[in-house]
Design a protein around this motif. Structure first.
Motif, mmCIF file in Angstrom:
data_model
loop_
_atom_site.group_PDB
_atom_site.id
_atom_site.type_symbol
_atom_site.label_atom_id
_atom_site.label_comp_id
_atom_site.label_asym_id
_atom_site.label_seq_id
_atom_site.Cartn_x
_atom_site.Cartn_y
_atom_site.Cartn_z
ATOM 1 N N ASN A 34 71.993 -71.332 34.208
ATOM 2 C CA ASN A 34 71.597 -71.437 32.816
ATOM 3 C C ASN A 34 70.135 -71.588 33.048
ATOM 4 O OD1 ASN A 34 73.552 -72.884 31.145
ATOM 5 N ND2 ASN A 34 73.959 -73.906 32.947
ATOM 6 N N ASN A 35 69.211 -71.194 32.043
ATOM 7 C CA ASN A 35 67.969 -71.460 32.243
ATOM 8 C C ASN A 35 67.498 -71.907 30.934
ATOM 9 O OD1 ASN A 35 64.885 -70.730 31.720
ATOM 10 N ND2 ASN A 35 65.103 -69.674 33.603
ATOM 11 N N HIS A 36 66.671 -73.076 30.720
ATOM 12 C CA HIS A 36 66.222 -73.674 29.443
ATOM 13 C C HIS A 36 64.780 -73.806 29.364
ATOM 14 C CE1 HIS A 36 70.311 -74.581 28.513
ATOM 15 N NE2 HIS A 36 70.468 -75.052 29.824
ATOM 16 N N GLY A 37 64.101 -72.764 30.048
ATOM 17 C CA GLY A 37 62.773 -72.457 29.890
ATOM 18 C C GLY A 37 62.010 -72.599 31.216
ATOM 19 N N ALA A 38 62.497 -73.363 32.171
ATOM 20 C CA ALA A 38 61.778 -73.891 33.559
ATOM 21 C C ALA A 38 62.717 -73.066 34.569
ATOM 22 C CB ALA A 38 61.847 -75.061 33.722
ATOM 23 N N ASP A 39 63.178 -73.460 35.519
ATOM 24 C CA ASP A 39 63.896 -72.904 36.382
ATOM 25 C C ASP A 39 65.390 -72.591 36.147
ATOM 26 O OD1 ASP A 39 61.916 -72.508 38.383
ATOM 27 O OD2 ASP A 39 61.982 -74.392 39.162
ATOM 28 N N ASP A 40 66.032 -71.458 36.846
ATOM 29 C CA ASP A 40 67.382 -71.371 36.583
ATOM 30 C C ASP A 40 68.031 -72.761 37.269
ATOM 31 O OD1 ASP A 40 66.918 -68.909 35.452
ATOM 32 O OD2 ASP A 40 67.011 -67.804 37.331
ATOM 33 N N LEU A 41 69.475 -72.998 36.625
ATOM 34 C CA LEU A 41 70.187 -74.047 37.238
ATOM 35 C C LEU A 41 71.463 -73.187 37.231
ATOM 36 C CD1 LEU A 41 69.084 -76.824 34.663
ATOM 37 C CD2 LEU A 41 68.263 -76.617 37.264
ATOM 38 N N LEU B 271 82.543 -78.911 40.987
ATOM 39 C CA LEU B 271 82.857 -79.371 42.325
ATOM 40 C C LEU B 271 84.097 -79.160 42.841
ATOM 41 C CD1 LEU B 271 81.033 -82.715 41.725
ATOM 42 C CD2 LEU B 271 79.981 -80.732 42.917
ATOM 43 N N ALA B 272 84.466 -79.094 44.170
ATOM 44 C CA ALA B 272 85.404 -78.556 44.809
ATOM 45 C C ALA B 272 86.581 -79.575 44.661
ATOM 46 C CB ALA B 272 85.260 -78.405 46.183
ATOM 47 N N GLY B 273 87.890 -79.486 44.296
ATOM 48 C CA GLY B 273 88.711 -80.366 43.969
ATOM 49 C C GLY B 273 88.733 -81.398 42.883
ATOM 50 N N LYS B 274 87.592 -81.124 41.860
ATOM 51 C CA LYS B 274 87.192 -82.120 40.782
ATOM 52 C C LYS B 274 87.038 -81.220 39.446
ATOM 53 C CE LYS B 274 85.170 -85.326 43.867
ATOM 54 N NZ LYS B 274 84.218 -86.502 43.888
ATOM 55 N N THR B 275 86.888 -81.998 38.498
ATOM 56 C CA THR B 275 86.713 -81.205 37.160
ATOM 57 C C THR B 275 85.207 -81.589 36.927
ATOM 58 O OG1 THR B 275 87.458 -83.317 35.871
ATOM 59 C CG2 THR B 275 89.044 -81.548 36.184
ATOM 60 N N ASP B 276 84.431 -82.393 37.713
ATOM 61 C CA ASP B 276 83.272 -82.722 37.449
ATOM 62 C C ASP B 276 82.369 -81.449 37.625
ATOM 63 O OD1 ASP B 276 84.181 -85.062 36.840
ATOM 64 O OD2 ASP B 276 83.103 -86.007 39.064
ATOM 65 N N THR B 277 81.219 -81.441 37.038
ATOM 66 C CA THR B 277 80.335 -80.226 37.365
ATOM 67 C C THR B 277 78.947 -80.912 37.423
ATOM 68 O OG1 THR B 277 79.621 -80.014 35.035
ATOM 69 C CG2 THR B 277 81.482 -78.469 35.938
ATOM 70 N N VAL B 278 78.108 -80.413 38.264
ATOM 71 C CA VAL B 278 76.472 -80.794 38.564
ATOM 72 C C VAL B 278 75.621 -79.699 38.440
ATOM 73 C CG1 VAL B 278 77.175 -82.742 40.268
ATOM 74 C CG2 VAL B 278 76.711 -80.676 40.942
ATOM 75 N N PHE B 279 74.396 -79.755 38.103
ATOM 76 C CA PHE B 279 73.614 -78.968 38.083
ATOM 77 C C PHE B 279 72.420 -78.814 39.216
ATOM 78 C CE2 PHE B 279 74.826 -79.490 33.863
ATOM 79 C CZ PHE B 279 74.824 -78.116 33.246
ATOM 80 N N LEU B 280 72.681 -77.686 39.721
ATOM 81 C CA LEU B 280 71.603 -77.385 41.046
ATOM 82 C C LEU B 280 70.485 -76.576 40.850
ATOM 83 C CD1 LEU B 280 71.484 -77.544 44.523
ATOM 84 C CD2 LEU B 280 72.994 -75.633 44.442
ATOM 85 N N PRO B 281 69.500 -76.942 41.014
ATOM 86 C CA PRO B 281 68.207 -76.067 40.868
ATOM 87 C C PRO B 281 68.254 -74.935 41.431
ATOM 88 C CG PRO B 281 67.352 -78.403 41.413
ATOM 89 C CD PRO B 281 68.902 -78.226 41.603
ATOM 90 N N PHE B 282 68.093 -73.663 41.055
ATOM 91 C CA PHE B 282 68.285 -72.347 41.686
ATOM 92 C C PHE B 282 66.952 -71.879 42.388
ATOM 93 C CE2 PHE B 282 69.597 -67.665 41.527
ATOM 94 C CZ PHE B 282 70.308 -67.739 42.789
ATOM 95 N N THR B 283 66.443 -72.724 43.430
ATOM 96 C CA THR B 283 65.176 -72.427 44.220
ATOM 97 C C THR B 283 65.599 -72.292 45.652
ATOM 98 O OG1 THR B 283 65.041 -74.709 44.700
ATOM 99 C CG2 THR B 283 64.008 -74.055 42.465
ATOM 100 N N LYS B 284 64.370 -71.478 46.229
ATOM 101 C CA LYS B 284 64.615 -71.340 47.585
ATOM 102 C C LYS B 284 65.041 -72.740 48.323
ATOM 103 C CE LYS B 284 63.938 -67.011 48.368
ATOM 104 N NZ LYS B 284 65.082 -65.948 49.235
#
Length: 178
Positions: A120-127, A132-145
């Motif tokens: 995703n990109n909502h105007g700032a950095d990509d996310l 998550l492994a073994g779960k239905t949950d998701t998290v957003f991780l900044p796609f930065t170096k």
């Protein structure tokens, strides 16, 4: 890797004469026309796109077999794909979003965190949205170096160093060491 890369989408009708509102995902938005003919998902339909003029949040465009507002509205939400060979080569530190979907993400200690579900990109950095492994949950991780130091598409692997607070407590390396 897939041979089709999403380059835009049809956002609906523009006017009453069959013009369409096009959103471009291209770095240079006008380039979407250069990749024509485009494809719909699964190569079900080939589309020759002609941009008419820029409009707010996209372009007004015409497709030869769309002649009415109703036909244009019926295409709303259609994602437009270009063949990978039509697109420019990317530098080593850039990636097409489509190539990241489904790639496994590991922490710096080698533990599987999950898979990339979306980018995703909502105007700032990509996310990166991680399933998550073994779960239905998701998290957003900044796609930065800093948060994602390594992307190895050939090996189908991403190494991440998520900032504190991104992962649920049961996923953090400190809590698994107890």
């Amino acid at each position: 890797m897939t041979d089709l890369i999403p380059v835009g989408a049809i956002a609906g009708a523009y006017g009453v004469r069959g013009e369409l509102r096009i959103k471009s995902y291209c770095a240079v938005p006008e380039d979407i026309e250069n990749y024509s003919p485009l494809w719909t998902e699964g190569r079900t339909k080939q589309i020759s796109l002609a941009i008419l003029r820029p409009i707010k949040n996209g372009f007004s465009a015409r497709i030869p077999d769309v002649a009415s507002k109703e036909e244009a509205d019926a295409m709303r939400g259609t994602v437009l794909y270009a063949e990978r060979g039509q697109l420019p080569s990317l530098p080593d530190d850039e990636f097409y979003y489509a190539d990241l979907i489904g790639v496994e993400v590991y922490d710096t200690g080698g533990a599987l965190l999950g898979r990339v579900k979306t980018v995703n990109n909502h105007g700032a950095d990509d996310l990166l949205e991680l399933q998550l492994a073994g779960k239905t949950d998701t998290v957003f991780l900044p796609f930065t170096k800093a948060a994602v130091p390594t992307v190895d598409l050939a090996a189908g692997r991403i190494v991440a160093d998520p900032p504190l607070g991104i992962l649920p407590d049961s996923q953090t390396p400190e809590s698994t060491a107890d």
